[in-house]
Design a protein around this motif. Structure first.
Motif, mmCIF file in Angstrom:
data_model
loop_
_atom_site.group_PDB
_atom_site.id
_atom_site.type_symbol
_atom_site.label_atom_id
_atom_site.label_comp_id
_atom_site.label_asym_id
_atom_site.label_seq_id
_atom_site.Cartn_x
_atom_site.Cartn_y
_atom_site.Cartn_z
ATOM 1 N N GLY A 64 -1.165 24.923 21.977
ATOM 2 C CA GLY A 64 0.117 23.794 21.858
ATOM 3 C C GLY A 64 0.291 23.666 20.596
ATOM 4 O O GLY A 64 0.012 24.071 19.622
ATOM 5 N N PRO A 65 1.600 22.695 20.300
ATOM 6 C CA PRO A 65 1.680 22.283 18.990
ATOM 7 C C PRO A 65 0.393 21.684 18.167
ATOM 8 O O PRO A 65 -0.412 20.997 18.769
ATOM 9 N N LEU A 66 0.568 21.653 17.002
ATOM 10 C CA LEU A 66 -0.483 21.098 16.126
ATOM 11 C C LEU A 66 -0.629 19.444 16.619
ATOM 12 O O LEU A 66 0.088 18.629 16.639
ATOM 13 N N SER A 67 -1.965 19.246 16.928
ATOM 14 C CA SER A 67 -2.043 17.805 17.328
ATOM 15 C C SER A 67 -2.027 16.721 16.218
ATOM 16 O O SER A 67 -2.078 17.116 15.055
ATOM 17 N N ALA A 68 -1.845 15.523 16.404
ATOM 18 C CA ALA A 68 -1.473 14.605 15.433
ATOM 19 C C ALA A 68 -2.884 14.264 14.457
ATOM 20 O O ALA A 68 -2.726 14.240 13.268
ATOM 21 N N THR A 69 -3.953 14.563 15.173
ATOM 22 C CA THR A 69 -5.334 14.445 14.416
ATOM 23 C C THR A 69 -6.171 15.424 14.771
ATOM 24 O O THR A 69 -6.094 16.007 15.825
ATOM 25 N N LYS A 70 -7.211 15.815 14.004
ATOM 26 C CA LYS A 70 -8.219 16.651 14.129
ATOM 27 C C LYS A 70 -9.152 16.149 15.366
ATOM 28 O O LYS A 70 -9.673 15.231 15.033
ATOM 29 N N MET A 125 0.832 -1.148 -0.113
ATOM 30 C CA MET A 125 -0.102 -0.047 -0.041
ATOM 31 C C MET A 125 0.921 1.135 -0.153
ATOM 32 O O MET A 125 1.478 1.492 1.021
ATOM 33 N N PRO A 126 0.658 2.143 -0.823
ATOM 34 C CA PRO A 126 1.673 3.343 -0.957
ATOM 35 C C PRO A 126 1.256 4.364 0.238
ATOM 36 O O PRO A 126 0.219 4.478 0.588
ATOM 37 N N HIS A 127 2.387 4.978 0.646
ATOM 38 C CA HIS A 127 2.407 6.051 1.701
ATOM 39 C C HIS A 127 1.509 7.145 1.228
ATOM 40 O O HIS A 127 1.721 7.807 0.179
ATOM 41 N N ARG A 128 0.643 7.565 2.253
ATOM 42 C CA ARG A 128 -0.349 8.688 1.648
ATOM 43 C C ARG A 128 0.113 9.785 2.698
ATOM 44 O O ARG A 128 0.144 9.679 4.017
ATOM 45 N N GLU A 129 0.280 11.064 2.257
ATOM 46 C CA GLU A 129 0.542 12.146 3.282
ATOM 47 C C GLU A 129 -0.898 12.718 3.837
ATOM 48 O O GLU A 129 -1.997 12.729 3.087
ATOM 49 N N PRO A 130 -0.990 12.940 5.118
ATOM 50 C CA PRO A 130 -2.256 13.388 5.580
ATOM 51 C C PRO A 130 -2.594 14.584 5.004
ATOM 52 O O PRO A 130 -1.651 15.501 4.612
ATOM 53 N N PRO A 131 -3.938 14.928 4.799
ATOM 54 C CA PRO A 131 -4.475 16.265 4.334
ATOM 55 C C PRO A 131 -4.129 17.493 5.052
ATOM 56 O O PRO A 131 -3.850 17.293 6.150
#
Length: 75
Positions: free
Chosen positions: A36-42, A1-7
């Protein structure tokens, strides 16, 4: 499966199309706005902010702004 960049996540402020770099969370029990820093997920009930909006953020009267920087020496 190809790596996909998060939106790409954009700033939550109306009509701002700048990429987000921080996450804002309100802690109602402590009357704090925590940036704080941008969270890993929304996450629900949080707001993604660009650098300019995160730096200019002010809290409601009686509240404080807490700026969390995991590596303060890097600032």
């Amino acid at each position: 499966m190809p790596h996909r960049e998060p939106p790409l996540r954009l700033c939550s402020k109306n009509s701002c199309q700048t990429p987000a770099s921080a996450t804002l969370t309100y802690v109602y029990a402590d009357q704090e706005a925590v940036v704080g820093p941008l969270s890993a997920t929304k996450e629900p009930h949080t707001y993604d902010l660009c650098q300019a909006h995160s730096e200019r953020l002010t809290a409601p009267v009686g509240w404080s702004v807490v700026r969390y920087r995991p590596y303060p020496e890097a600032s």
